[in-house]
Design a protein around this motif. Structure first.
Motif, PDB file in Angstrom:
ATOM      1  N   VAL A  76       0.837  -1.206   0.000  1.00 33.77           N
ATOM      2  CA  VAL A  76       0.000   0.000   0.000  1.00 33.77           C
ATOM      3  C   VAL A  76       0.870   1.253   0.000  1.00 33.77           C
ATOM      4  N   ALA A  77       1.915   1.259   0.857  1.00 24.96           N
ATOM      5  CA  ALA A  77       2.796   2.426   0.938  1.00 24.96           C
ATOM      6  C   ALA A  77       3.516   2.659  -0.384  1.00 24.96           C
ATOM      7  N   ALA A  78       4.060   1.589  -0.978  1.00 21.86           N
ATOM      8  CA  ALA A  78       4.767   1.748  -2.250  1.00 21.86           C
ATOM      9  C   ALA A  78       3.815   2.238  -3.348  1.00 21.86           C
ATOM     10  N   GLY A  79       2.589   1.705  -3.392  1.00 21.67           N
ATOM     11  CA  GLY A  79       1.638   2.118  -4.416  1.00 21.67           C
ATOM     12  C   GLY A  79       1.253   3.577  -4.296  1.00 21.67           C
ATOM     13  N   LEU A  80       0.999   4.046  -3.063  1.00 22.78           N
ATOM     14  CA  LEU A  80       0.624   5.449  -2.876  1.00 22.78           C
ATOM     15  C   LEU A  80       1.778   6.386  -3.240  1.00 22.78           C
ATOM     16  N   ASN A  81       3.002   6.015  -2.867  1.00 17.05           N
ATOM     17  CA  ASN A  81       4.142   6.872  -3.179  1.00 17.05           C
ATOM     18  C   ASN A  81       4.429   6.887  -4.685  1.00 17.05           C
ATOM     19  N   ILE A  82       4.256   5.726  -5.334  1.00 16.46           N
ATOM     20  CA  ILE A  82       4.450   5.703  -6.791  1.00 16.46           C
ATOM     21  C   ILE A  82       3.398   6.567  -7.477  1.00 16.46           C
ATOM     22  N   ALA A  83       2.164   6.471  -7.004  1.00 18.40           N
ATOM     23  CA  ALA A  83       1.105   7.293  -7.591  1.00 18.40           C
ATOM     24  C   ALA A  83       1.392   8.780  -7.403  1.00 18.40           C
ATOM     25  N   HIS A  84       1.941   9.137  -6.227  1.00  9.65           N
ATOM     26  CA  HIS A  84       2.303  10.537  -5.982  1.00  9.65           C
ATOM     27  C   HIS A  84       3.436  10.973  -6.896  1.00  9.65           C
ATOM     28  N   GLY A  85       4.446  10.105  -7.084  1.00  3.85           N
ATOM     29  CA  GLY A  85       5.586  10.493  -7.898  1.00  3.85           C
ATOM     30  C   GLY A  85       5.310  10.523  -9.385  1.00  3.85           C
ATOM     31  N   LEU A  86       4.312   9.783  -9.822  1.00  5.42           N
ATOM     32  CA  LEU A  86       4.001   9.765 -11.261  1.00  5.42           C
ATOM     33  C   LEU A  86       3.534  11.122 -11.773  1.00  5.42           C
ATOM     34  N   ASP A  87       3.104  12.011 -10.870  1.00 10.39           N
ATOM     35  CA  ASP A  87       2.733  13.358 -11.308  1.00 10.39           C
ATOM     36  C   ASP A  87       3.939  14.102 -11.885  1.00 10.39           C
ATOM     37  N   GLN A  88       5.156  13.687 -11.425  1.00  8.12           N
ATOM     38  CA  GLN A  88       6.369  14.328 -11.899  1.00  8.12           C
ATOM     39  C   GLN A  88       7.164  13.440 -12.854  1.00  8.12           C
ATOM     40  N   GLY A  89       6.720  12.245 -13.105  1.00  7.63           N
ATOM     41  CA  GLY A  89       7.391  11.361 -14.041  1.00  7.63           C
ATOM     42  C   GLY A  89       7.528   9.965 -13.466  1.00  7.63           C
ATOM     43  N   VAL A  90       7.814   9.018 -14.340  1.00  4.76           N
ATOM     44  CA  VAL A  90       7.928   7.612 -13.923  1.00  4.76           C
ATOM     45  C   VAL A  90       9.107   7.411 -12.982  1.00  4.76           C
ATOM     46  N   SER A  91      10.240   8.010 -13.293  1.00  3.07           N
ATOM     47  CA  SER A  91      11.420   7.827 -12.434  1.00  3.07           C
ATOM     48  C   SER A  91      11.173   8.366 -11.037  1.00  3.07           C
ATOM     49  N   MET A  96      10.295   7.408  -5.220  1.00  2.59           N
ATOM     50  CA  MET A  96       9.483   7.614  -4.015  1.00  2.59           C
ATOM     51  C   MET A  96       8.918   6.290  -3.488  1.00  2.59           C
ATOM     52  N   GLY A  97       8.556   5.376  -4.379  1.00  5.69           N
ATOM     53  CA  GLY A  97       8.061   4.081  -3.929  1.00  5.69           C
ATOM     54  C   GLY A  97       9.125   3.252  -3.237  1.00  5.69           C
ATOM     55  N   VAL A  98      10.352   3.243  -3.791  1.00 10.35           N
ATOM     56  CA  VAL A  98      11.445   2.481  -3.179  1.00 10.35           C
ATOM     57  C   VAL A  98      11.835   3.085  -1.841  1.00 10.35           C
ATOM     58  N   VAL A  99      11.922   4.418  -1.781  1.00  8.87           N
ATOM     59  CA  VAL A  99      12.288   5.077  -0.520  1.00  8.87           C
ATOM     60  C   VAL A  99      11.274   4.750   0.575  1.00  8.87           C
ATOM     61  N   SER A 100      10.021   4.657   0.211  1.00 12.46           N
ATOM     62  CA  SER A 100       8.976   4.421   1.204  1.00 12.46           C
ATOM     63  C   SER A 100       9.130   3.077   1.895  1.00 12.46           C
ATOM     64  N   VAL A 101       9.542   2.030   1.183  1.00 13.79           N
ATOM     65  CA  VAL A 101       9.574   0.683   1.764  1.00 13.79           C
ATOM     66  C   VAL A 101      10.993   0.180   2.039  1.00 13.79           C
TER      67      VAL A 101
END
Length: 317
Positions: A76-91, A96-101
């Motif tokens: 859940v944490a990785a998915g939410l952070n990836i969704a947040h970071g996708l606003d600025q790009g895939v990378s 943000m997803g990796v940092v979260s977990v």
């Protein structure tokens, strides 16, 4: 090792928590979204610390449910952070997803990854059998209540084989194993045998306990019936010179009785004893759970009384 691992968790939280709070405010359009990190970050760490505490407090206890919670909330944490970071790009989303977990992954690999050594199969089988025996003993236990109303469970010691009933529940069946001593649950088996022999002799020689004691006048030569102790149970009067004498047949003058040899009672079979026990139990004269009650009620040997008691216990539902 903890000093090396927990800084990773702190660094992960410092970067992920503010980002998730800002993302929650933007998504929900108000301050209520600021608690989004509680779901994304705190959830996985709550399960991670629960795994660590369970492993230290209860070594060998199952942890799969807690570990499922760790990885579910980490996803859940990785998915939410990836969704947040996708606003600025895939990378950005991947970072943000990796940092979260990253912190919780390191924590689980080091503090919760070690597993106890697998015990050998015979050891696990012996433990399962012991647990089944304890459950069966608990089901077969009876309650003993004292005069104050306090109760305690009473178990019948002995050697048993663990069996299963039709519902799969463990039962204790008395068993005799070659090479093991037979447990004697009666205190003083020799005294019981002596008491049984004494009772049998009393039944066979009722005249000995009812003979009148000679008075001084009789011993001085008075008239009347006299009982000479020499005539009671002598070798000459017995048909074969041995055995136990009884005085229930009159012979000769002066009311003397000639002793006769006592006949030993016929040995009863186990089938006859079972029938007598059933009748005595129905009449409320014998407690079938007590070998001593069966022995005294049926006047049988202690070994047969114990066998009848064990059969009764085995046949109980």
């Amino acid at each position: 090792m903890d000093l090396l691992i927990y800084p990773l968790a702190v660094a992960s939280a410092v970067m992920a928590v503010p980002a998730m709070a800002a993302y929650g405010i933007a998504v929900y359009g108000g301050p209520t979204g600021a608690v989004l990190p509680v779901l994304s970050e705190l959830g996985m760490w709550a399960f991670a610390l629960a795994v660590q505490s369970r492993r230290r407090a209860h070594p060998g206890a199952p942890l799969w449910a807690l570990q499922v919670g760790v990885w579910a909330f980490a996803a859940v944490a990785a998915g939410l952070n990836i969704a947040h970071g996708l606003d600025q790009g895939v990378s950005t989303g991947l970072v943000m997803g990796v940092v979260s977990v990253a912190g919780v992954i390191a924590h689980q690999l080091v503090t919760a990854g070690a597993r106890p050594a697998r015990r050998p199969g015979p050891v696990r089988a012996a433990e399962r059998k012991l647990r089944a025996a304890r459950r069966a003993a608990l089901r077969a236990a009876v309650a003993e209540i004292d005069t104050d109303g306090d109760a305690r469970l009473v178990h019948a010691p002995g050697v048993y084989r663990v069996r299963r009933d039709r519902l799969g529940r463990p039962l204790l069946a008395p068993h005799t194993t070659p090479g093991l001593p037979v447990a004697d649950d009666s205190a003083g088996a020799g005294e019981e045998l002596a008491a049984e022999v004494t009772a049998w002799l009393a039944e066979q020689t009722p005249g000995l306990s009812s003979l009148p004691v000679p008075s001084a006048e009789d011993n001085a030569g008075g008239t009347g019936d006299q009982h000479d102790p020499a005539d009671i149970g002598t070798e000459d009067d017995r048909p074969d010179g041995h055995g136990v004498a009884t005085l229930d047949r009159p012979v000769g003058d002066h009311g003397r009785r000639r002793p006769r040899k006592a006949t030993r009672p016929r040995a009863r079979s186990m089938a006859e004893l079972r029938a007598e026990l059933a009748a005595a139990v129905a009449a409320g004269e014998v407690d079938p759970s007590s070998a001593e009650s069966i022995r005294t009620g049926l006047r049988c040997a202690p070994a047969r009384a114990r066998a009848l008691r064990d059969e009764h216990r085995t046949n109980q539902p």
